[in-house]
Write an enzyme that holds these catalytic residues in place. Structure first.
Site, PDB file in Angstrom:
ATOM      1  N   ARG A 177      89.897  53.783  57.566  1.00 43.62           N
ATOM      2  CA  ARG A 177      90.216  53.067  56.417  1.00 43.62           C
ATOM      3  C   ARG A 177      91.449  52.062  56.673  1.00 43.62           C
ATOM      4  O   ARG A 177      92.569  52.099  55.949  1.00 43.62           O
ATOM      5  CB  ARG A 177      90.689  54.151  55.349  1.00 43.62           C
ATOM      6  N   SER A 247      88.080  57.577  46.066  1.00 40.92           N
ATOM      7  CA  SER A 247      89.277  58.466  46.772  1.00 40.92           C
ATOM      8  C   SER A 247      90.641  57.731  46.613  1.00 40.92           C
ATOM      9  O   SER A 247      90.974  56.911  47.099  1.00 40.92           O
ATOM     10  CB  SER A 247      88.791  58.673  48.346  1.00 40.92           C
ATOM     11  N   GLU A 344      95.058  55.907  49.819  1.00 37.44           N
ATOM     12  CA  GLU A 344      94.232  54.983  50.231  1.00 37.44           C
ATOM     13  C   GLU A 344      94.367  53.639  49.613  1.00 37.44           C
ATOM     14  O   GLU A 344      94.034  52.685  50.046  1.00 37.44           O
ATOM     15  CB  GLU A 344      92.630  55.865  50.359  1.00 37.44           C
TER      16      GLU A 344
HETATM   17  C1  LIG Z   1      84.051  54.805  42.616  1.00 40.53           C
HETATM   18  C2  LIG Z   1      84.727  54.249  43.829  1.00 40.53           C
HETATM   19  C3  LIG Z   1      83.861  54.722  44.810  1.00 40.53           C
HETATM   20  C4  LIG Z   1      84.477  54.144  46.264  1.00 40.53           C
HETATM   21  N1  LIG Z   1      83.879  54.797  47.464  1.00 40.53           N
HETATM   22  C5  LIG Z   1      84.406  54.086  48.476  1.00 40.53           C
HETATM   23  C6  LIG Z   1      83.861  54.645  49.768  1.00 40.53           C
HETATM   24  O1  LIG Z   1      83.072  55.424  49.721  1.00 40.53           O
HETATM   25  N2  LIG Z   1      84.304  54.105  50.797  1.00 40.53           N
HETATM   26  C7  LIG Z   1      85.285  53.262  50.886  1.00 40.53           C
HETATM   27  O2  LIG Z   1      85.802  52.807  52.227  1.00 40.53           O
HETATM   28  N3  LIG Z   1      85.782  52.954  49.872  1.00 40.53           N
HETATM   29  C8  LIG Z   1      85.570  53.289  48.446  1.00 40.53           C
HETATM   30  N4  LIG Z   1      86.017  52.862  47.314  1.00 40.53           N
HETATM   31  C9  LIG Z   1      87.334  51.832  47.507  1.00 40.53           C
HETATM   32  C10 LIG Z   1      86.715  50.250  47.343  1.00 40.53           C
HETATM   33  O3  LIG Z   1      85.548  50.318  46.631  1.00 40.53           O
HETATM   34  C11 LIG Z   1      86.751  49.677  48.647  1.00 40.53           C
HETATM   35  O4  LIG Z   1      88.028  49.912  49.115  1.00 40.53           O
HETATM   36  C12 LIG Z   1      86.456  48.268  48.307  1.00 40.53           C
HETATM   37  O5  LIG Z   1      86.212  47.557  49.560  1.00 40.53           O
HETATM   38  C13 LIG Z   1      87.452  47.486  47.556  1.00 40.53           C
HETATM   39  O6  LIG Z   1      86.863  46.147  47.138  1.00 40.53           O
HETATM   40  P1  LIG Z   1      87.684  45.196  46.304  1.00 40.53           P
HETATM   41  O7  LIG Z   1      86.900  43.934  46.154  1.00 40.53           O
HETATM   42  O8  LIG Z   1      87.651  45.826  45.031  1.00 40.53           O
HETATM   43  O9  LIG Z   1      89.239  45.067  46.697  1.00 40.53           O
HETATM   44  P2  LIG Z   1      90.388  45.323  45.996  1.00 40.53           P
HETATM   45  O10 LIG Z   1      90.644  46.381  45.390  1.00 40.53           O
HETATM   46  O11 LIG Z   1      90.456  44.086  44.914  1.00 40.53           O
HETATM   47  O12 LIG Z   1      91.438  44.920  46.908  1.00 40.53           O
HETATM   48  C14 LIG Z   1      91.609  45.907  48.030  1.00 40.53           C
HETATM   49  C15 LIG Z   1      92.620  45.350  49.186  1.00 40.53           C
HETATM   50  O13 LIG Z   1      92.063  44.304  49.810  1.00 40.53           O
HETATM   51  C16 LIG Z   1      92.744  43.021  49.665  1.00 40.53           C
HETATM   52  N5  LIG Z   1      91.801  42.033  49.637  1.00 40.53           N
HETATM   53  C17 LIG Z   1      90.944  41.885  48.741  1.00 40.53           C
HETATM   54  N6  LIG Z   1      90.116  40.580  49.010  1.00 40.53           N
HETATM   55  C18 LIG Z   1      90.702  40.205  49.941  1.00 40.53           C
HETATM   56  C19 LIG Z   1      90.623  38.758  50.403  1.00 40.53           C
HETATM   57  N7  LIG Z   1      89.468  38.137  50.396  1.00 40.53           N
HETATM   58  N8  LIG Z   1      91.246  38.730  51.755  1.00 40.53           N
HETATM   59  C20 LIG Z   1      92.445  39.169  51.877  1.00 40.53           C
HETATM   60  N9  LIG Z   1      92.610  40.528  51.229  1.00 40.53           N
HETATM   61  C21 LIG Z   1      91.844  40.917  50.442  1.00 40.53           C
HETATM   62  C22 LIG Z   1      93.646  43.275  48.383  1.00 40.53           C
HETATM   63  O14 LIG Z   1      94.809  42.636  48.598  1.00 40.53           O
HETATM   64  C23 LIG Z   1      93.808  44.728  48.315  1.00 40.53           C
HETATM   65  O15 LIG Z   1      94.872  45.022  49.398  1.00 40.53           O
HETATM   66  C24 LIG Z   1      85.450  53.307  46.317  1.00 40.53           C
HETATM   67  C25 LIG Z   1      85.778  52.879  44.904  1.00 40.53           C
HETATM   68  C26 LIG Z   1      85.606  53.270  43.761  1.00 40.53           C
HETATM   69  C27 LIG Z   1      86.125  52.858  42.597  1.00 40.53           C
END
Ligand SMILES: Cc1cc2nc3c(=O)[nH]c(=O)nc-3n(C[C@H](O)[C@H](O)[C@H](O)COP(=O)(O)OP(=O)(O)OC[C@H]3O[C@@H](n4cnc5c(N)ncnc54)[C@H](O)[C@@H]3O)c2cc1C
Length: 352
Positions: A177, A247, A344
């Site tokens: 992570r 998580s 996380e």
């Molecule tokens: C129900 C649920 C289940 C999940 N299950 C998992 C799982 O099984 N495994 C797992 O690893 N994660 C899981 N996650 C966490 C999440 O889905 C991941 O971390 C996902 O990659 C976040 O994507 P996002 O576009 O929503 O990012 P955001 O939440 O918008 O951003 C997350 C981080 O990435 C940065 N970021 C986003 N886009 C960019 C970009 N283009 N350039 C630079 N930085 C950027 C942001 O600044 C921030 O620091 C889960 C979340 C939920 C709600």
């Protein structure tokens, strides 16, 4: 960021409220009440070229779908939302294809589309919310697979030089992570614009997670995809129905000595061995022992009834209230087990 610094900051949350205007509530899956001063949406590469001047001397955060972020307070800065789209084959051989996905593509849609098009490997990562661009940031993983297993390169826009640059997988320094993109200096400088993934043309499922075999060994990529989706739908709350960010804490690594001490009082503590010196204990188990499963507060902040690792917003909780609960959880685990658990989820307004 260490857990100590997170715990230390629990007492004092910076109030960044300064004439905020944009409602952030619909932009995160926690749907907490918060606002920002400005929202910029990136749709084209030319939008990136304008950013260095637009963001000069401003605080900013890049957002995808907001599924791994908690705005603890209003954000006195600019939210840059990534909406770059596109999917192309860069290289193709008989064994594999290198596929370039733009950062604003929805991760789950991409996984499905690629698998259905004969490019395999990502099935275990189906239904993880969010965008492609955020996936390398925390090296998303599930059921024995991580995105790092497939990354050939990550393309970024460098705000300092206004150039497009490529990071190799090694440059990204992927870990559990984690990647370099979580470092403060990288967050301030690089915006991920695309990810190149090497996918297989032969289906070779990773079935190390025992739950995946419960429904029988998947015979086809479509079977595996369906099993992963069913498993996740059964275990995890849909953020569209019950706002959450998955998580909330990482699983802590502890020494075998610490594990042995815990085993004296809890003989059946679950763990998995990392190496000769360390083991990982599920944070969900620690939090369940500390009594947080199903926890509910009047303000709407709470913990999922089946999963102590998932903080939820059952009403109109403010980010501060979710954060206060997270702090209480960290303190309780520290007190009961002497273990630091670390978020996380990115806490905006606390440690940065
Ligand atoms: C129900 C649920 C289940 C999940 N299950 C998992 C799982 O099984 N495994 C797992 O690893 N994660 C899981 N996650 C966490 C999440 O889905 C991941 O971390 C996902 O990659 C976040 O994507 P996002 O576009 O929503 O990012 P955001 O939440 O918008 O951003 C997350 C981080 O990435 C940065 N970021 C986003 N886009 C960019 C970009 N283009 N350039 C630079 N930085 C950027 C942001 O600044 C921030 O620091 C889960 C979340 C939920 C709600």
């Amino acid at each position: 960021m260490t857990s100590d610094s997170t715990l230390a900051s629990c007492a004092s949350v910076a109030n960044q409220n300064a004439a905020a205007r944009v409602d952030l509530t619909p932009l995160t899956t926690f749907r907490t009440l918060a606002s920002a001063q400005q929202l910029l949406v990136l749709k084209h590469h030319r939008d990136l070229l304008a950013l260095p001047s637009q963001l000069a001397n401003k605080v900013f955060i890049v957002l995808g779908s907001g599924s791994n972020v908690l705005f603890v307070d209003d954000f006195a800065g600019v939210v840059v939302r990534n909406a770059l789209t596109g999917m192309t084959i860069v290289t193709e051989t008989a064994e594999y294809a290198d596929i370039r996905l733009a950062a604003g593509e929805i991760w789950h849609d991409s996984v499905k589309k690629l698998s259905q098009s004969g490019f395999y490997g990502l099935e275990n990562l189906a239904l993880i919310p969010g965008t492609v661009g955020a996936a390398p940031v925390q090296n998303i993983g599930a059921y024995g697979v991580e995105i790092a297993d497939f990354i050939q390169s990550v393309e970024v826009f460098d705000l300092a030089t206004a150039q497009f640059v490529e990071f190799s997988a090694a440059d990204c320094q992927f870990a559990y992570r984690h990647s370099v993109f979580k470092r403060h200096a990288y967050r301030q400088r690089y915006i991920i614009t695309a990810v190149v993934l090497r996918l297989h043309k032969q289906f070779a499922p990773v079935l190390s997670y025992h739950g995946l075999l419960a429904a029988g060994e998947p015979q086809t990529p479509a079977d595996l995809l369906a099993q992963v989706i069913a498993l996740r739908q059964q275990k995890l709350p849909d953020p569209a129905v019950l706002p959450n960010a998955g998580s909330f804490f990482k699983n802590p690594a502890v020494t075998h000595e610490v594990l042995a001490n815990i085993q004296q009082n809890y003989v059946d503590v679950p763990y998995f061995t990392i190496n000769a010196t360390q083991a990982k204990i599920p944070a969900a188990w620690l939090l369940e022992q500390a009594g947080f499963k199903g926890h509910a507060r009047a303000n709407g902040a709470g913990v999922h009834e089946n999963h102590a690792l998932i903080l939820v917003n059952r009403g109109n909780a403010h980010g501060r209230e979710i954060y206060a609960l997270a702090c209480d959880m960290m303190k309780a685990v520290k007190q009961q087990f002497g273990i630091d658990i670390v978020p996380e989820v990115r806490l905006v307004g606390v440690t940065e």
